[in-house]
Design an enzyme around this catalytic site. Structure first.
Site, PDB file in Angstrom:
ATOM      1  N   TYR A 278       0.854  -1.191   0.000  1.00 22.10           N
ATOM      2  CA  TYR A 278       0.000   0.000   0.000  1.00 22.10           C
ATOM      3  C   TYR A 278       0.891   1.243   0.000  1.00 22.10           C
ATOM      4  O   TYR A 278       1.745   1.409   0.853  1.00 22.10           O
ATOM      5  CB  TYR A 278      -0.875  -0.035   1.249  1.00 22.10           C
ATOM      6  CG  TYR A 278      -2.032   0.951   1.310  1.00 22.10           C
ATOM      7  CD1 TYR A 278      -2.138   2.029   0.442  1.00 22.10           C
ATOM      8  CD2 TYR A 278      -3.031   0.792   2.260  1.00 22.10           C
ATOM      9  CE1 TYR A 278      -3.198   2.909   0.514  1.00 22.10           C
ATOM     10  CE2 TYR A 278      -4.108   1.673   2.352  1.00 22.10           C
ATOM     11  CZ  TYR A 278      -4.182   2.732   1.484  1.00 22.10           C
ATOM     12  OH  TYR A 278      -5.237   3.616   1.563  1.00 22.10           O
ATOM     13  N   CYS A 279       0.684   2.116  -0.984  1.00 21.84           N
ATOM     14  CA  CYS A 279       1.374   3.404  -1.067  1.00 21.84           C
ATOM     15  C   CYS A 279       2.888   3.205  -1.064  1.00 21.84           C
ATOM     16  O   CYS A 279       3.424   2.497  -1.908  1.00 21.84           O
ATOM     17  CB  CYS A 279       0.911   4.312   0.062  1.00 21.84           C
ATOM     18  SG  CYS A 279       1.494   6.024  -0.070  1.00 21.84           S
ATOM     19  N   VAL A 280       3.603   3.817  -0.116  1.00 25.06           N
ATOM     20  CA  VAL A 280       5.068   3.743  -0.096  1.00 25.06           C
ATOM     21  C   VAL A 280       5.540   2.306   0.075  1.00 25.06           C
ATOM     22  O   VAL A 280       6.600   1.923  -0.448  1.00 25.06           O
ATOM     23  CB  VAL A 280       5.636   4.651   1.009  1.00 25.06           C
ATOM     24  CG1 VAL A 280       5.147   4.250   2.378  1.00 25.06           C
ATOM     25  CG2 VAL A 280       7.154   4.648   1.006  1.00 25.06           C
ATOM     26  N   GLY A 282       4.053  -0.163  -1.272  1.00 22.24           N
ATOM     27  CA  GLY A 282       3.911  -0.735  -2.610  1.00 22.24           C
ATOM     28  C   GLY A 282       5.094  -0.370  -3.487  1.00 22.24           C
ATOM     29  O   GLY A 282       5.594  -1.200  -4.256  1.00 22.24           O
TER      30      GLY A 282
END
Length: 546
Positions: A278-280, A282
């Site tokens: 998720y986000c960073v 990812g």
């Protein structure tokens, strides 16, 4: 007899006496006096207000209260909107500025304009004025107390701090911490089905925030949803940085992801896992997959899912406004003494991206009106900040956001291995939020330009958080899919099929296509019953550390 007052030419004597005579001031009720004077002024100003009323932006929630429709305050909001449009138009017409500098100036100007709103002042906000008179000033006293408390905290409060307790009514999915390092705790969740998918799932949430964004109340919990679908779920809970983590860099987070994957594979005696970043986290998962591929270990991850994650930062959105030499120097100065970036600074940065909703609405409701804070799980999580290792933060900002090195083959290395995203052939599910202001959909889309395996792109309604945390039972928003090859996000949207509700069931269907073999939820599938011993109950101690 005293001299007659000078009556303005646009009033007659009766109007003047209504405004300034005894009818407006004789009463001992300040609210009645205020309304009487206001109505008298309104009668005078109504023609002016009516002339410009068609230009009022009815979608601006700051001015939707009925009190703003009074001619006096209608003119106030009209004047503000005219001034705002003039300033933005003048800035847009400037020549000789690079696009990057123009975008930064536009962002800064919009922030200033938002701060200048008459809704933010107790003297020009009619709702606040009326509330103060109705309560004999108690609302302003309460609001001042809220302001003082937030100044002491060094952070804006959005929700009732006593409404949620970790492990009880938030982050309450049952499980155990089964592995711990100085950087993270690994949580395994109790199964709720008699059998489970053979391949377990490991979730890497961003360490910029607490992991329980994916485990809010039971009705919103993505983790609980996955468990109830018969998936053995593991989640990484990152440690909020302290002075002992001053030398932590990106390599350490990549090593932690590999360690977590190896721990799950070994603990359950399985050859591979499904992984979510998720986000960073990812972005980091993409680098991890490249390194696994380069070291002949790509088979450890059967599928990879990316929630609003970027690898190509060329269109990285409004956060790019905070990335220049001056901003980087300021970040270094803020984090140098303790070796970590204070999470309150990061929270302010993200709040500024949506200043109307996350800063100025709070100013109005809680400072000017003195309202009690709501019990809202998402806002509680939003205010539960985490610190970041200073060295990691600096390198991430420079190498990825500023210099966009991750998409340049072999330009970056981690753990002694050059990173080339073209090596990643893992089956991939990419989710983006159509209204995402942190990881714009067009930026997330670009991940497909660099991986070489099978990929599915899904565009979800809403943004960076609500676009992800959208349980099926709520039937909110929508998502778009398109099985045809599309050269761009615009082409994808043009040919996409819209489906109402949550994209979670679509993802579950995609995941089970990668292998639907099920095994009994016994032995190591029960938390603490296999080689992965229970260290403490979920949500663990790292998420509670402040």
């Amino acid at each position: 007899m005293a001299d007659s007052p000078n009556i303005p030419p646009f009033m007659d004597a009766d109007q003047f006496m209504k405004l300034f005579g005894q009818s407006a001031v004789a009463t001992t009720d300040p609210l009645k006096a205020y309304r009487a004077a206001l109505d008298a002024w309104g009668a005078v100003l109504e023609p002016l207000a009516k002339a410009g009323r068609d230009k009022v932006d009815t979608s601006d929630r700051r001015f939707t209260a009925t009190q703003w429709e009074h001619p006096v305050f209608d003119l106030v909001r009209q004047s503000y909107q005219v001034m705002s449009e003039y300033m933005l138009t003048a800035a847009d017409q400037l020549v000789g500025l690079a696009d990057h500098d123009k975008a930064k100036m536009d962002f800064a100007l919009r922030s200033i304009i938002e701060a200048m709103s008459p809704a933010n002042s107790p003297f020009t906000n009619p709702v606040a004025l009326e509330r103060a008179m109705e309560t004999n000033g108690a609302s302003l006293i309460s609001g001042m107390q809220n302001l003082i408390q937030d100044m002491q905290r060094g952070q804006i409060t959005h929700t009732d701090p006593t409404a949620f307790k970790l492990g009880e009514n938030i982050a309450a999915t049952k499980g155990k911490v089964v592995h711990q390092t100085p950087l993270y705790q690994l949580i395994q969740y109790d199964p709720t089905t008699e059998d489970v998918l053979e391949t377990p799932l490991i979730i890497f949430p961003p360490w910029i925030n607490r992991f329980y964004i994916l485990d809010l109340t039971a009705e919103k919990s993505f983790i609980k949803y996955c468990v109830d679908q018969g998936i053995t779920v593991f989640v990484v809970s990152w440690k909020s940085a302290d002075s002992t983590m001053k030398d932590i860099v990106w390599d350490d987070y990549i090593a932690a992801q590999i360690d977590a994957i190896d721990t799950v594979c070994s603990g359950l005696d399985v050859p591979d896992v499904h992984a979510i970043g998720y986000c960073v986290a990812g972005t980091t998962l993409a680098a991890t997959l490249s390194i696994l591929a380069a070291t002949d270990a790509a088979d450890k991850v059967r599928s990879a899912t990316f929630f609003t994650a970027q690898v190509d930062f060329s269109t990285g959105g409004e956060l790019l406004h905070f990335i220049d030499d001056q901003q980087i120097a300021m970040m270094e100065a803020l984090s140098a003494p303790q070796g970590y970036m204070d999470g309150r600074f990061l929270a302010l940065t993200f709040n500024m991206l949506r200043g109307k909703d996350l800063i100025w609405s709070t100013v109005v409701k809680n400072y000017l009106l003195g309202e009690d804070y709501p019990a809202f799980d998402l806002l509680h999580w939003n205010g539960d900040v985490t610190n970041l290792p200073a060295k990691w933060h600096r390198n991430y900002v420079i190498d990825l956001y500023r210099d966009n090195r991750l998409v340049k083959p072999d330009d970056l290395s981690a753990l002694g291995t050059p990173i080339d995203l073209r090596r990643v052939k893992t089956a991939t599910y990419i989710q983006a939020g159509r209204e995402d202001h942190i990881a714009p959909a067009e930026s997330v889309w670009k991940l497909q330009d660099h991986f070489t395996g099978p990929m599915k792109f899904v565009l979800a309604g809403s943004g960076h958080i609500a676009g992800v945390v959208n349980p099926p039972a709520q039937m909110k928003y929508q998502y778009w899919t398109n099985n045809a090859a599309a050269p761009s996000l615009d082409a994808f949207i043009e040919g996409a099929t819209e489906t109402k509700g949550s994209w979670w069931p679509d993802w579950i269907a995609w995941l089970t296509e990668k292998g639907n073999t099920r095994v009994p939820a016994t032995g190591g599938r029960q938390t603490g019953q296999g080689t992965l011993k229970a260290l403490e109950s979920a949500p663990g101690s790292y998420v509670k550390a402040r």
